[in-house]
Design a protein around this motif. Structure first.
Motif, PDB file in Angstrom:
ATOM      1  N   ASP A  85     -38.212   9.128 -34.677  1.00  0.00           N
ATOM      2  CA  ASP A  85     -37.820   7.827 -34.135  1.00  0.00           C
ATOM      3  C   ASP A  85     -37.060   7.951 -32.819  1.00  0.00           C
ATOM      4  O   ASP A  85     -36.905   6.952 -32.099  1.00  0.00           O
ATOM      5  N   SER A  86     -36.550   9.166 -32.520  1.00  0.00           N
ATOM      6  CA  SER A  86     -35.796   9.331 -31.277  1.00  0.00           C
ATOM      7  C   SER A  86     -36.690   9.320 -30.043  1.00  0.00           C
ATOM      8  O   SER A  86     -36.190   9.190 -28.922  1.00  0.00           O
ATOM      9  N   MET A  87     -38.006   9.435 -30.225  1.00  0.00           N
ATOM     10  CA  MET A  87     -38.946   9.420 -29.096  1.00  0.00           C
ATOM     11  C   MET A  87     -39.829   8.187 -29.201  1.00  0.00           C
ATOM     12  O   MET A  87     -40.533   7.995 -30.208  1.00  0.00           O
ATOM     13  N   ASN A  88     -39.790   7.345 -28.143  1.00  0.00           N
ATOM     14  CA  ASN A  88     -40.554   6.101 -28.183  1.00  0.00           C
ATOM     15  C   ASN A  88     -40.794   5.607 -26.754  1.00  0.00           C
ATOM     16  O   ASN A  88     -40.277   6.181 -25.786  1.00  0.00           O
ATOM     17  N   TRP A  89     -41.576   4.537 -26.645  1.00  0.00           N
ATOM     18  CA  TRP A  89     -41.828   3.945 -25.341  1.00  0.00           C
ATOM     19  C   TRP A  89     -40.532   3.359 -24.784  1.00  0.00           C
ATOM     20  O   TRP A  89     -39.697   2.843 -25.539  1.00  0.00           O
ATOM     21  N   LYS A  90     -40.388   3.424 -23.478  1.00  0.00           N
ATOM     22  CA  LYS A  90     -39.181   2.877 -22.864  1.00  0.00           C
ATOM     23  C   LYS A  90     -39.110   1.371 -23.052  1.00  0.00           C
ATOM     24  O   LYS A  90     -38.053   0.819 -23.398  1.00  0.00           O
ATOM     25  N   PHE A  91     -40.240   0.670 -22.797  1.00  0.00           N
ATOM     26  CA  PHE A  91     -40.254  -0.783 -22.951  1.00  0.00           C
ATOM     27  C   PHE A  91     -41.561  -1.210 -23.598  1.00  0.00           C
ATOM     28  O   PHE A  91     -41.678  -1.256 -24.820  1.00  0.00           O
ATOM     29  N   ARG A  92     -42.562  -1.506 -22.815  1.00  0.00           N
ATOM     30  CA  ARG A  92     -43.892  -1.836 -23.310  1.00  0.00           C
ATOM     31  C   ARG A  92     -44.892  -0.975 -22.572  1.00  0.00           C
ATOM     32  O   ARG A  92     -44.888  -0.931 -21.328  1.00  0.00           O
ATOM     33  N   PRO A  93     -45.775  -0.257 -23.294  1.00  0.00           N
ATOM     34  CA  PRO A  93     -46.696   0.660 -22.623  1.00  0.00           C
ATOM     35  C   PRO A  93     -47.688  -0.032 -21.688  1.00  0.00           C
ATOM     36  O   PRO A  93     -48.170   0.606 -20.732  1.00  0.00           O
ATOM     37  N   ASP A  94     -47.987  -1.304 -21.920  1.00  0.00           N
ATOM     38  CA  ASP A  94     -48.919  -1.997 -21.010  1.00  0.00           C
ATOM     39  C   ASP A  94     -48.270  -2.281 -19.664  1.00  0.00           C
ATOM     40  O   ASP A  94     -48.966  -2.472 -18.654  1.00  0.00           O
ATOM     41  N   ARG A  95     -46.937  -2.307 -19.632  1.00  0.00           N
ATOM     42  CA  ARG A  95     -46.241  -2.557 -18.372  1.00  0.00           C
ATOM     43  C   ARG A  95     -45.622  -1.274 -17.797  1.00  0.00           C
ATOM     44  O   ARG A  95     -45.630  -1.075 -16.586  1.00  0.00           O
ATOM     45  N   ASP A  96     -45.058  -0.482 -18.681  1.00  0.00           N
ATOM     46  CA  ASP A  96     -44.423   0.786 -18.239  1.00  0.00           C
ATOM     47  C   ASP A  96     -44.621   1.825 -19.335  1.00  0.00           C
ATOM     48  O   ASP A  96     -43.948   1.773 -20.363  1.00  0.00           O
ATOM     49  N   PRO A  97     -45.542   2.775 -19.122  1.00  0.00           N
ATOM     50  CA  PRO A  97     -45.819   3.764 -20.173  1.00  0.00           C
ATOM     51  C   PRO A  97     -44.835   4.928 -20.211  1.00  0.00           C
ATOM     52  O   PRO A  97     -45.147   6.011 -20.737  1.00  0.00           O
ATOM     53  N   ALA A  98     -43.633   4.754 -19.671  1.00  0.00           N
ATOM     54  CA  ALA A  98     -42.642   5.828 -19.662  1.00  0.00           C
ATOM     55  C   ALA A  98     -42.155   6.125 -21.077  1.00  0.00           C
ATOM     56  O   ALA A  98     -42.141   5.259 -21.955  1.00  0.00           O
TER      57      ALA A  98
END
Length: 306
Positions: A85-98
């Protein structure tokens, strides 16, 4: 020959076109080394592009097996495989895949690769993540009143220095988790400074601390005890030597003179007896001769009386 040359020209043109097409479709954007301090939340970005159709993060951490995070635009769907759970998308992958790593730790060290598919082509970017651990600074005085600086469990190993120059050599001790403890003792001599400052240099941040050490009472008492013990031994040996020398002198003064051998009267008798015997024998011989002479001189018909 001319026809052969004409055939080679379209072939070269086709090869160049194919290479350009491949370059346009697949683009690799380098290998990046990044570092983050333990406890922070670093963000790893994908190549900037528009019209994404699919994004995949492939993660190979230092501890644990590989995991993946994926997004498909045509289905507007995300999925994850074996990722914590500590690794996830920063925000939304369709807008920012960081990718964002929350509360990063030593177990998160490893390689992170972003593969993005867009209408412009395919894009790859790989990160090698290193986690920095700031050391715990401890400054104290040892039993002899010397300042000791300790930079405990740092990664990488910290560098220790003193405001005043010291000829001490830092000692390092490695731990199983990759951290290193560094210990340095201030050993400079001939200084009147009351405060000593330790400086710890580290990529995660520098630290410094000062301390004033005084000679330990225990050390002073120990030194005095050693000196007194040494003096007592010397005094004891001197007393023993004095009495031994005095005893030798007294024995020399009171020693009686050597007695001469006792003279026995019997010895005198033994010495005189041979002479007496000799004289007696001489007298006997003399008497015999005298008697013989007298007998010869007597008148005829007379004999000596016996």
């Amino acid at each position: 020959m001319k026809a052969g040359a004409d055939m080679k020209t379209p072939g070269k043109t086709l090869c160049v076109f194919v290479l350009l097409t491949i370059t346009k479709v697949t683009r690799t954007v380098g290998f990046h080394r990044v570092s983050a301090t333990v406890g922070n939340s670093p963000v790893l970005t994908c190549p900037s592009t528009s019209n994404l159709t699919m994004v995949t993060w492939k993660i190979s951490p230092k501890v644990g097996g590989p995991c993946t995070l994926g997004y498909r635009a045509d289905q507007n769907k995300t999925d994850r495989t074996n990722c914590s759970d500590s690794m996830n998308w920063k925000f939304r992958p369709d807008r920012d895949p960081a990718l964002k790593i929350r509360q990063v730790g030593l177990a998160h060290e490893g390689n992170y690769t972003c593969e993005a598919v867009a209408t412009e082509g395919n894009f790859h970017r790989t990160y090698h993540l290193t986690v920095l651990v700031p050391p715990r600074l401890t400054l104290y005085c040892d039993d002899h009143g010397n300042p000791v600086c300790e930079a405990a469990a740092g990664k990488p190993a910290a560098q220790i220095s003193w405001v005043l120059e010291s000829n001490s050599t830092p000692k390092e001790e490695g731990h199983d988790n990759g951290t290193v403890t560094v210990l340095s003792k201030f050993t400079a001599r001939g200084t009147n400074m009351t405060n000593t400052t330790c400086v710890v240099s580290h990529p995660a941040g520098n630290q410094r601390e000062s301390i004033a050490c005084r000679p330990s009472k225990n050390g002073f008492i120990l030194n005095v005890s050693i000196i007194l013990c040494f003096l007592s031994i010397i005094t004891f040996m001197a007393v023993i030597y004095y009495f031994k020398l005095r005893s030798d002198r007294l024995c020399h003064k009171t020693k009686p003179p050597e007695a001469s051998p006792a003279h026995s009267p019997q010895d005198d008798t033994m010495e005189v007896e041979p002479y007496t015997t000799y004289v007696q024998k001489e007298n006997v011989i003399y008497n015999s001769v005298s008697d013989l002479t007298v007998g010869q001189n007597l008148p005829q018909g007379l004999s000596s009386a016996t």
